[in-house]
Design an enzyme around this catalytic site. Structure first.
Site, PDB file in Angstrom:
ATOM      1  N   HIS A  31       1.353  -1.019  -0.145  1.00 27.49           N
ATOM      2  CA  HIS A  31      -0.232   0.359   0.465  1.00 27.49           C
ATOM      3  C   HIS A  31       0.930   1.255  -0.164  1.00 27.49           C
ATOM      4  O   HIS A  31       1.961   0.880   0.112  1.00 27.49           O
ATOM      5  CB  HIS A  31      -1.027  -0.105   0.935  1.00 27.49           C
ATOM      6  N   HIS A  34       3.899   1.286   2.191  1.00 28.05           N
ATOM      7  CA  HIS A  34       5.170   0.529   1.444  1.00 28.05           C
ATOM      8  C   HIS A  34       5.998   1.922   0.108  1.00 28.05           C
ATOM      9  O   HIS A  34       6.834   1.445   0.173  1.00 28.05           O
ATOM     10  CB  HIS A  34       4.765  -1.540   1.063  1.00 28.05           C
ATOM     11  N   GLN A 150       8.495  -3.386  16.127  1.00 23.43           N
ATOM     12  CA  GLN A 150       9.948  -4.390  15.265  1.00 23.43           C
ATOM     13  C   GLN A 150      11.097  -3.794  15.000  1.00 23.43           C
ATOM     14  O   GLN A 150      11.875  -3.703  14.524  1.00 23.43           O
ATOM     15  CB  GLN A 150       8.978  -4.914  14.206  1.00 23.43           C
TER      16      GLN A 150
END
Ligand code: PAF
Length: 292
Positions: A31, A34, A150
């Site tokens: 999307h 990214h 992350q």
């Protein structure tokens, strides 16, 4: 414009011919978030590789893995349009060949928050990121701040295992109402999508309260929980004020502090975060320098 797609380690090695590209690892379902990562990589590197691999080891729930959207044609088009030069789209057997029996475990950063709610998730992420960075050998790898835990786990892993290149942290891309872009947003109902705006609104409110002089974490969290409760169908997994490096809860906002949030709406898990107080430049974070 079509972009070459390679699916094996050998073909990737041959296509790169020793070159150190910019690298954007993804699970696919690309999307605009990214797209921003790929555009930045393409602007900063002579060549940009995007990996598209739905990594089974980071999913706890087989149903989640099964329903993860897979559309290589769409993803390849979006990646090419954003400036990617090569797509690496291996299958599971290529990434985890028969007999593969090594996992990578990062320590304390992986225990709270997403780690507590999704046991084993970060082991899967750390293992696949290690394999990908070793295969691609990038000069720079691009990760979004949207998945802040992350990002910290990958920075730790990269420093501790002297993985190649540099990790570049990229700002979260948001919808006009502030909702962070995520492939999961498409699974929200109309009502859920409307209520999801409470998440970025809460984070903005906490950041604004800090700017106005409130530094007490409990006070910020109380107001934050109240704001989230305005969305009747939303259930809060966690809302926390943490040290931006260690991810440990802190009682008072200090430079580098972040608010982290995870909620569930329509059975969809949404996570987001915001910097509550900027880190003075000279303090910086731990060095995430380049390794060869
Ligand atoms: O953030 C993601 O898309 C994934 O966790 C990653 C980093 C590509 C590893 O599979």
């Amino acid at each position: 414009m079509a972009v070459p797609i390679v699916t094996t380690r050998a073909a990737l090695r041959e296509a790169l011919a020793g070159e150190r590209p910019g690298f954007v690892p993804t699970l696919g379902a690309l999307h605009a978030g990214h797209e921003a990562l790929i555009r930045q990589a393409a602007a900063e590197n002579a060549r940009t590789v995007v990996s598209i691999f739905v990594n089974p080891t980071q999913f706890q729930n087989p149903a989640d893995l099964a329903r993860y959207p897979r559309d290589l044609g769409h993803d390849a088009e979006l990646a090419a349009g954003s400036g990617a030069d090569l797509i690496f789209a291996p299958d599971v057997g290529e990434m985890y060949p028969p007999g593969a029996d090594t996992t990578v475990e990062v320590g304390s950063l992986t225990h709270p928050w997403e780690g507590a709610s999704r046991p084993g998730h970060f082991r899967g992420v750390a293992t696949v990121v290690t394999i990908l960075l070793n295969l691609v050998h990038p000069a720079r790898s691009y990760f979004g701040e949207k998945d802040y835990q992350q990002l910290r786990v990958v920075q730790r892993l990269h420093a501790d295992l002297a993985l190649p290149g540099t990790i570049v942290a990229c700002p979260t891309v948001r919808e006009p109402d502030g909702l962070a872009l995520s492939s999961r947003n498409a699974r929200l109902s109309v009502a859920g999508r409307w209520q999801a705006a409470a998440v970025p609104r809460t984070l903005r409110q906490m950041r604004d309260q800090v700017a106005a002089g409130t530094h007490d974490a409990e006070e910020l969290l109380r107001a934050g929980r109240n704001e989230l409760q305005q969305a009747p169908d939303l259930s809060v997994d966690y809302l926390a004020v943490v040290d931006g490096d260690t991810l440990e809860p802190i009682p008072t906002v200090v430079p580098g502090a972040r608010a982290l949030v995870a909620v569930v709406l329509d059975g969809v898990r949404l996570i987001d975060n915001v910097a509550l107080a900027p880190v003075p430049q000279e303090q910086g974070k731990e060095p995430h320098g380049a390794h060869d």
